[in-house]
Design a protein around this motif. Sequence first.
Motif, PDB file in Angstrom:
ATOM      1  N   LEU A  58      14.997  -5.272  -5.165  1.00 50.38           N
ATOM      2  CA  LEU A  58      14.380  -6.061  -4.273  1.00 50.38           C
ATOM      3  C   LEU A  58      13.308  -7.109  -4.663  1.00 50.38           C
ATOM      4  N   LEU A  59      12.715  -6.976  -5.838  1.00 51.30           N
ATOM      5  CA  LEU A  59      11.716  -7.916  -6.282  1.00 51.30           C
ATOM      6  C   LEU A  59      12.137  -8.812  -7.323  1.00 51.30           C
ATOM      7  N   GLN A 133       9.004  -4.401   1.387  1.00 49.70           N
ATOM      8  CA  GLN A 133       7.976  -3.706   1.937  1.00 49.70           C
ATOM      9  C   GLN A 133       8.211  -2.562   2.970  1.00 49.70           C
ATOM     10  N   LEU A 134       9.529  -2.865   3.815  1.00 54.16           N
ATOM     11  CA  LEU A 134       9.975  -2.183   4.871  1.00 54.16           C
ATOM     12  C   LEU A 134      10.466  -0.890   4.184  1.00 54.16           C
ATOM     13  N   LEU A 135      11.114  -0.952   2.898  1.00 52.80           N
ATOM     14  CA  LEU A 135      11.470   0.162   2.279  1.00 52.80           C
ATOM     15  C   LEU A 135      10.702   1.185   1.792  1.00 52.80           C
ATOM     16  N   ALA A 142       2.945   2.902   6.176  1.00 49.87           N
ATOM     17  CA  ALA A 142       2.450   1.752   6.465  1.00 49.87           C
ATOM     18  C   ALA A 142       2.785   0.297   5.711  1.00 49.87           C
ATOM     19  N   TRP A 143       2.841  -0.825   6.135  1.00 52.02           N
ATOM     20  CA  TRP A 143       2.896  -1.796   5.192  1.00 52.02           C
ATOM     21  C   TRP A 143       1.809  -2.193   4.362  1.00 52.02           C
ATOM     22  N   ALA A 144       2.055  -3.008   3.447  1.00 45.67           N
ATOM     23  CA  ALA A 144       1.194  -3.356   2.580  1.00 45.67           C
ATOM     24  C   ALA A 144       0.029  -4.036   3.066  1.00 45.67           C
TER      25      ALA A 144
END
Length: 368
Positions: A58-59, A133-135, A142-144
């Motif tokens: 995903l990156l 981020q969701l993964l 928690a989100w970044a």
Amino acid sequence: MKTIRRLIYVEVLRAVAFVSLGFLCLFFFFDFVDELQAISRQRVFGYGVPQALLYVSLLVPSHLYELLPITVLIGTIFVMARFAQSSEYTILRTSGLGPWRALRTLLMLGLGFVLLTFAVGDYLAPASDRAAQLLKTRYQGAWAMTGNTGAWLREKQGEMSYAVNVASMERDGTLKNVRIFAFDGRGFVASQTTSLLARIGDGRWTLYGVEQETYDTADANQAHVERSTQPELQWPSTLTNDMVSVALLRPDRMSTIDLFEYTRHLDANGQTTQRYAIEFWRKVFYPLSCLVMVVLALPFAYLHFRQSGITSYVFGGVMIGISFFLLNNVFGYIGNLREWWPWLTAAAPGMIYSVLSLGAFGWLVLRR
């Protein structure tokens, strides 16, 4: 001319695709190596090799956005130099491919790369970053965060102003470890509110697990602090979920529209906009660097090296691409520190390389 354009376009597209694939594989490997530590730490939470592979995949769009101008330069230089080495370009010149027609042909191809870079950077990369981020959220909870202190936002309501700190965001939009500092018209701290969790509704925030400190400083001789706790508190606010999520993201990971709207929000609340304004204009000008790169590669077709290889010229293209990437970052940092005009800070690297490319075109192509 249609056959000549098709030949150049196919060769350049093939070379750029090959170079991009090579760089992306290299970055994919580096990202996966970095994730090996996360695999060892979070194996008990289900974060294993398949999840790490999906995360680094995903990156890839973000890396593609950053690499496209460089790969366009390297791929175009390789094709132009190979045409010159095999004398194919000499044949194309005798067939009517003059310098200005060649420049126009490459600029049309560069325009296609501009649109591709804009689409990847404004749509594909932000969406894939959010999915990545969701993964991570599924396994880290928690989100970044933006640095070690989370994200800071500001809002004005009449004479009162508020500074809001959010540590992180859950995947369902729940905010964690929220702090709200209220300032009166004199600029003094009026209250401090901390909350373990918060949810954003229509025009209000619902805070849970609230601890509030109110500072009464109207009379200096009788100043005191009042402390209270509440299980739930409604706080009116115009700050939306999108604003918080944008603030938690790095500026270079935002889309152009998000950057523009967030910059306007910061300006309306009296906050500094220099960093986000520079990133906004970089988003505007960065895709246009593909045009500069194809112009910079055209003079390589007019070099004469029948007996020598093209390795040194491709290496020179790599160095030019890396220098452009470094100069782009350096101008961003210096412009932020020196408070240069954001549009000039973002456009300066492209303008410098445009002058160099046009100078090389005029000297090697027109004058020689």
